[in-house]
Enzyme design. Structure first.
Site, PDB file in Angstrom:
ATOM      1  N   THR A 160      -5.928  -1.873   6.853  1.00 20.45           N
ATOM      2  CA  THR A 160      -6.045  -3.328   6.835  1.00 20.45           C
ATOM      3  C   THR A 160      -7.470  -3.709   7.243  1.00 20.45           C
ATOM      4  O   THR A 160      -7.844  -4.876   7.184  1.00 20.45           O
ATOM      5  CB  THR A 160      -5.068  -3.966   7.852  1.00 20.45           C
ATOM      6  OG1 THR A 160      -5.237  -3.290   9.108  1.00 20.45           O
ATOM      7  CG2 THR A 160      -3.632  -3.830   7.399  1.00 20.45           C
ATOM      8  N   ASP A 173      -1.732   6.189   6.671  1.00 20.64           N
ATOM      9  CA  ASP A 173      -1.710   4.744   6.892  1.00 20.64           C
ATOM     10  C   ASP A 173      -2.603   4.420   8.090  1.00 20.64           C
ATOM     11  O   ASP A 173      -2.835   5.289   8.939  1.00 20.64           O
ATOM     12  CB  ASP A 173      -0.258   4.309   7.170  1.00 20.64           C
ATOM     13  CG  ASP A 173      -0.038   2.847   6.840  1.00 20.64           C
ATOM     14  OD1 ASP A 173      -0.999   2.194   6.379  1.00 20.64           O
ATOM     15  OD2 ASP A 173       1.084   2.351   7.050  1.00 20.64           O
ATOM     16  N   ARG A 193       6.548  -8.290   1.610  1.00 18.74           N
ATOM     17  CA  ARG A 193       7.310  -7.888   2.798  1.00 18.74           C
ATOM     18  C   ARG A 193       7.906  -9.106   3.495  1.00 18.74           C
ATOM     19  O   ARG A 193       9.066  -9.109   3.910  1.00 18.74           O
ATOM     20  CB  ARG A 193       6.426  -7.098   3.770  1.00 18.74           C
ATOM     21  CG  ARG A 193       7.207  -6.531   4.950  1.00 18.74           C
ATOM     22  CD  ARG A 193       6.311  -5.814   5.916  1.00 18.74           C
ATOM     23  NE  ARG A 193       5.742  -4.612   5.332  1.00 18.74           N
ATOM     24  CZ  ARG A 193       4.667  -3.977   5.800  1.00 18.74           C
ATOM     25  NH1 ARG A 193       4.044  -4.440   6.861  1.00 18.74           N
ATOM     26  NH2 ARG A 193       4.224  -2.891   5.209  1.00 18.74           N
ATOM     27  N   LYS A 216       0.827  -1.212   0.000  1.00 19.19           N
ATOM     28  CA  LYS A 216       0.000   0.000   0.000  1.00 19.19           C
ATOM     29  C   LYS A 216       0.865   1.268   0.000  1.00 19.19           C
ATOM     30  O   LYS A 216       0.637   2.184  -0.786  1.00 19.19           O
ATOM     31  CB  LYS A 216      -0.954  -0.011   1.210  1.00 19.19           C
ATOM     32  CG  LYS A 216      -1.946  -1.179   1.153  1.00 19.19           C
ATOM     33  CD  LYS A 216      -2.974  -1.135   2.248  1.00 19.19           C
ATOM     34  CE  LYS A 216      -2.464  -1.579   3.594  1.00 19.19           C
ATOM     35  NZ  LYS A 216      -2.134  -3.019   3.673  1.00 19.19           N
ATOM     36  N   THR A 217       1.864   1.294   0.860  1.00 19.71           N
ATOM     37  CA  THR A 217       2.752   2.468   0.930  1.00 19.71           C
ATOM     38  C   THR A 217       3.548   2.613  -0.366  1.00 19.71           C
ATOM     39  O   THR A 217       3.743   3.721  -0.869  1.00 19.71           O
ATOM     40  CB  THR A 217       3.722   2.341   2.123  1.00 19.71           C
ATOM     41  OG1 THR A 217       2.964   1.991   3.277  1.00 19.71           O
ATOM     42  CG2 THR A 217       4.451   3.639   2.386  1.00 19.71           C
TER      43      THR A 217
END
Ligand code: ADE
Length: 326
Positions: A153, A104, A212, A59-60
């Site tokens: 999330t 975020d 990640r 997302k980032t």
């Protein structure tokens, strides 16, 4: 002297900075590129965007790409860092023309801060009250064009007035194992680590379909190579890393195997309620629901039913393979 990239800077070094480097999320990528292109043609700021999905799915990274593509500055904050509505008002009024504001964990914004966001998103206005008591009066300040990108999330925890104010909403999905292997290949190259196909496959399979996690395993494999004075991540090295990290070939952690075993043995494969699982496992309900379960469901190991969680046969077979007592 050739300098090695230190662990702390690795994450940003591995982050793709061009669309061409970004692997996976094809649908989202295609739509985003079109939205950006159209905004550029009209000379406007990109519409407000919402990304939701599991942690670690990019997302980032996508927000950074949107900013880069529009040559806009990017400011990153998290929802919980905004304590008062005034904090957000101050931040919004300091935005530059065209700036991308990335929030975020947007589901952690407090309701008073959300109220500030609505007119800011809708009509680029900041409504603030100056003074107190009878002397108080409302003023409206114009904001420069800007793009809000929110990530969460927990889509279900966002209020519907907030959800409805985004121009586009994207659900980031788990990557395929092939995409993860490709990401690992790219990362290994950037880190100057040698890895063969089988080694990468073992790491990709244990990566929970999440870049990640994949890159984290690769970093640990890189450490292992250095310490053991080895040259290549092959099948044996990759398996050794998983062993050291106590994760199995599907990337399951001991606590997840414990939960599966609990449902298998103590609750006879379910259905069993989430509260009961929480109490019996000693884990936080939110962690079970947001971190463990999505992956276990993706694997087809458990099913959420109205009567509770049910263990699937695939999970039993996996536990048997891993020599658990089921
Ligand atoms: N590193 C982390 N996520 C990535 C992605 N989606 N593509 C390429 N490299 C990545």
């Amino acid at each position: 002297m050739k300098r090695e990239i230190g662990d702390k800077n690795i994450d940003s070094a591995l982050r793709p900075s061009r669309w061409e480097e970004y692997i996976g999320q094809e649908k989202t990528k295609g739509n985003l590129r079109m939205i950006i292109e159209a905004a550029k043609m009209r000379g406007e700021a990109v519409d407000h965007l919402l990304f939701y999905g599991q942690a670690g799915l990019g997302k980032t990274t996508l927000a950074a790409l949107v900013a880069k593509e529009t040559s806009a500055p990017l400011r990153i904050i998290t929802g919980s860092s905004i304590e008062k509505a005034g904090d957000l008002a101050a931040l919004l009024s300091s935005l530059e023309d065209g700036e991308v504001l990335f929030i975020d964990e947007a589901h952690r914004l407090n309701p008073a801060a959300e109220e500030v966001l609505y007119p800011a998103m809708e009509s680029r206005k900041l409504h603030i009250v100056i003074g107190k008591g009878t002397g108080a009066h409302a003023v409206s300040i114009d904001l420069p064009p800007f793009t809000l990108i929110a990530a969460t999330t927990r889509f279900d925890m966002l209020s519907s007035p907030l959800r409805s104010r985004f121009g586009a909403i994207f659900h980031l999905e788990f990557y395929t194992q092939g995409e993860i292997a490709e990401i690992l290949r790219r990362s290994a190259k950037l880190l100057s680590v040698k890895a063969d196909g089988e080694g990468l496959e073992v790491l990709a399979k244990a990566s929970r379909f999440t870049p990640r996690t994949a890159n984290r395993l690769l970093k640990r494999a890189r450490d292992y190579l250095a310490v053991k004075n080895l040259k290549v991540i092959d099948k044996e090295t990759a398996r050794a890393i998983l062993g050291i990290m106590e994760i199995d070939d599907l990337g399951l952690e001991p606590v997840e195997r414990k939960i599966l075993e609990l449902i298998a043995l103590k609750f006879k494969k379910g259905p069993v309620g989430i509260r009961t699982i929480t109490a019996a496992s000693g884990e936080e309900q939110a962690t079970i629901e947001e971190v463990y379960e999505p992956y276990l469901m993706k694997l087809g190991f458990i099913k959420r039913t109205p009567a509770g969680r049910v263990l699937e046969e695939e999970a039993v077979e996996h536990l048997r393979r891993e020599q658990w007592r089921v």
